[in-house]
Write an enzyme that holds these catalytic residues in place. Sequence first.
Site, PDB file in Angstrom:
ATOM      1  CB  THR A   1      -0.794   0.086   1.124  1.00  0.00           C
ATOM      2  OG1 THR A   1      -1.464   1.233   1.342  1.00  0.00           O
ATOM      3  CG2 THR A   1      -0.132  -0.285   2.791  1.00  0.00           C
ATOM      4  CG  ASP A   2      -0.956   4.925  -0.956  1.00  0.00           C
ATOM      5  OD1 ASP A   2      -1.831   4.452  -0.003  1.00  0.00           O
ATOM      6  OD2 ASP A   2      -1.585   5.982  -1.543  1.00  0.00           O
ATOM      7  CD  GLU A   3      -3.121   3.454   4.382  1.00  0.00           C
ATOM      8  OE1 GLU A   3      -3.106   3.631   5.777  1.00  0.00           O
ATOM      9  OE2 GLU A   3      -4.521   3.218   3.875  1.00  0.00           O
TER      10      GLU A   3
ATOM     11  CE1 TYR B   1      -3.248  -2.660   5.913  1.00  0.00           C
ATOM     12  CE2 TYR B   1      -3.017  -0.305   5.515  1.00  0.00           C
ATOM     13  CZ  TYR B   1      -3.308  -1.504   4.801  1.00  0.00           C
ATOM     14  OH  TYR B   1      -3.367  -1.887   3.585  1.00  0.00           O
TER      15      TYR B   1
ATOM     16  CE  LYS C   1      -0.117  -4.667   3.087  1.00  0.00           C
ATOM     17  NZ  LYS C   1      -0.608  -6.115   2.563  1.00  0.00           N
TER      18      LYS C   1
HETATM   19  P1  NAD Z   1      -9.864  -7.318   2.743  1.00  0.00           P
HETATM   20  O1  NAD Z   1      -9.827  -7.061   4.021  1.00  0.00           O
HETATM   21  O2  NAD Z   1     -11.140  -7.344   1.660  1.00  0.00           O
HETATM   22  O3  NAD Z   1      -9.389  -8.782   2.444  1.00  0.00           O
HETATM   23  C1  NAD Z   1      -8.532  -9.687   3.120  1.00  0.00           C
HETATM   24  C2  NAD Z   1      -8.648 -11.147   2.806  1.00  0.00           C
HETATM   25  O4  NAD Z   1      -7.518 -11.751   3.728  1.00  0.00           O
HETATM   26  C3  NAD Z   1      -9.850 -11.714   3.492  1.00  0.00           C
HETATM   27  O5  NAD Z   1     -10.545 -12.541   2.533  1.00  0.00           O
HETATM   28  C4  NAD Z   1      -9.569 -12.478   4.960  1.00  0.00           C
HETATM   29  O6  NAD Z   1     -10.485 -13.395   5.108  1.00  0.00           O
HETATM   30  C5  NAD Z   1      -8.107 -12.944   4.338  1.00  0.00           C
HETATM   31  N1  NAD Z   1      -7.321 -13.050   5.488  1.00  0.00           N
HETATM   32  C6  NAD Z   1      -7.162 -12.229   6.591  1.00  0.00           C
HETATM   33  N2  NAD Z   1      -6.173 -12.869   7.368  1.00  0.00           N
HETATM   34  C7  NAD Z   1      -5.911 -14.042   6.757  1.00  0.00           C
HETATM   35  C8  NAD Z   1      -4.949 -14.975   7.554  1.00  0.00           C
HETATM   36  N3  NAD Z   1      -4.109 -14.911   8.659  1.00  0.00           N
HETATM   37  N4  NAD Z   1      -4.800 -16.235   6.639  1.00  0.00           N
HETATM   38  C9  NAD Z   1      -5.673 -16.340   5.164  1.00  0.00           C
HETATM   39  N5  NAD Z   1      -6.388 -15.312   5.046  1.00  0.00           N
HETATM   40  C10 NAD Z   1      -6.242 -14.181   5.785  1.00  0.00           C
HETATM   41  O7  NAD Z   1      -8.539  -6.426   1.957  1.00  0.00           O
HETATM   42  P2  NAD Z   1      -8.401  -6.061   0.502  1.00  0.00           P
HETATM   43  O8  NAD Z   1      -9.135  -4.410   0.752  1.00  0.00           O
HETATM   44  O9  NAD Z   1      -8.892  -6.764  -0.507  1.00  0.00           O
HETATM   45  O10 NAD Z   1      -6.839  -5.803   0.676  1.00  0.00           O
HETATM   46  C11 NAD Z   1      -6.194  -6.737  -0.074  1.00  0.00           C
HETATM   47  C12 NAD Z   1      -4.462  -6.507   0.006  1.00  0.00           C
HETATM   48  O11 NAD Z   1      -4.207  -5.201  -0.682  1.00  0.00           O
HETATM   49  C13 NAD Z   1      -4.097  -6.321   1.488  1.00  0.00           C
HETATM   50  O12 NAD Z   1      -2.763  -6.652   1.524  1.00  0.00           O
HETATM   51  C14 NAD Z   1      -4.190  -4.689   1.664  1.00  0.00           C
HETATM   52  O13 NAD Z   1      -3.376  -4.492   2.627  1.00  0.00           O
HETATM   53  C15 NAD Z   1      -3.538  -4.255   0.398  1.00  0.00           C
HETATM   54  N6  NAD Z   1      -3.995  -3.004  -0.164  1.00  0.00           N
HETATM   55  C16 NAD Z   1      -5.579  -2.712  -0.011  1.00  0.00           C
HETATM   56  C17 NAD Z   1      -6.097  -1.440  -0.589  1.00  0.00           C
HETATM   57  C18 NAD Z   1      -7.268  -1.014  -0.422  1.00  0.00           C
HETATM   58  O14 NAD Z   1      -7.682   0.100  -0.671  1.00  0.00           O
HETATM   59  N7  NAD Z   1      -8.204  -1.939  -0.101  1.00  0.00           N
HETATM   60  C19 NAD Z   1      -5.007  -0.283  -0.859  1.00  0.00           C
HETATM   61  C20 NAD Z   1      -3.557  -0.736  -1.016  1.00  0.00           C
HETATM   62  C21 NAD Z   1      -3.219  -2.102  -0.506  1.00  0.00           C
END
Ligand code: NAD
Length: 328
Positions: free
Chosen positions: A124-126, A148, A152
């Site tokens: 993430t950009d964070e 968080y 990351k």
């Molecule tokens: P989300 O919370 O919708 O999904 C996370 C998934 O991971 C869920 O299905 C959950 O059940 C699974 N999970 C959590 N802990 C687990 C574990 N210990 N073992 C197996 N599965 C597990 O998240 P998202 O928004 O789809 O984000 C996905 C990735 O992208 C993350 O790594 C997040 O940091 C990154 N990200 C998200 C955003 C955003 O805007 N949502 C932006 C940048 C980066």
Amino acid sequence: MSKVLVTGGAGFIGSHFVERLLRRADVEQVTVLDALTYAGNLANLKAAQASGRFKFVHGNILDTRLVGKLVESHDAVVHFAAESHVDRSLFDAGRFIATNVHGTQILLEAARRSGVSRFVNVSTDEVYGSLASGTATEQWPLAPSIPYAASKAAGDLIARSYFETYGVPVCITRSSNNYGPRQYPEKVIPYFVSRLLQGRALRVHGDGRHLRNWLHVEDNCAGIELVLNQGVPGEVYNIGGGHDLTTNELADLLLRMLGADSSMVEHVPDRIANDRRYAMDWSKIAHLGYRPTHDLEYSLASTIAWYRSNPAFWQHTPVSGDVAALGC
Ligand code: NAD
């Protein structure tokens, strides 16, 4: 790249990525490993489950034996699984360290032992923290403000160390804030949309001048796919290029699109350590051919339409009350 293991594929971004992979003829099998935490939802994988090339494994990335076996039988890993909600990390940082740091290391270790051809760590950009000015390139110092983002950043550094030390072919992607269908309603856009659909006021943190770059989930997935196929091992790729909006601007836009006015906005105290401004330079991935294609208003309209026609996804969802949303 014939067999791909996708961790966290039952979540928001992972489930879109799985659908994208299954549209490719050169992908022999897509396996999702997901613990189905509160954020994971098998219904997100309904379309994927219709494919004979799709397999779901219910399990935790902290389970070393399971992870070892799964990674061994795949050619590439795309790692989405994470605790992903900033607000929750303010109250339960330990869970974020376990999944986002230790879980990432367990996957990398399995990748080292089995010799996968690519490991994409989705970040993430964070991790760059709040920028007073300028735009962060991939060389920008990591300065996460909140647990968080720190978890990351730690995952990214461990991934980098597995490339430098053991030659694991790791690429890291860092995207800005995603939006689109199937995002859990604690995140700001579905949170605002679902409140307005219920005739409830939006809650905006502080002065609402926090700046975020809004990227459609399909654009992020296109960038991740490009990195999976063409990224250079050891490299980081920023994925941005969506639309920069302050929270106030986002709220105004959603009010207008849902036919409400400013009387539907409540200002509540700011979240602790709420980063003021994220801004990234994404010219590196543009050189691989990446171009975001989603128009904000058009894609927000289809996102709103999706939430309107899928009330079961967001009604009765326990979001973390007043602290829900804002930020990623
Ligand atoms: P989300 O919370 O919708 O999904 C996370 C998934 O991971 C869920 O299905 C959950 O059940 C699974 N999970 C959590 N802990 C687990 C574990 N210990 N073992 C197996 N599965 C597990 O998240 P998202 O928004 O789809 O984000 C996905 C990735 O992208 C993350 O790594 C997040 O940091 C990154 N990200 C998200 C955003 C955003 O805007 N949502 C932006 C940048 C980066």
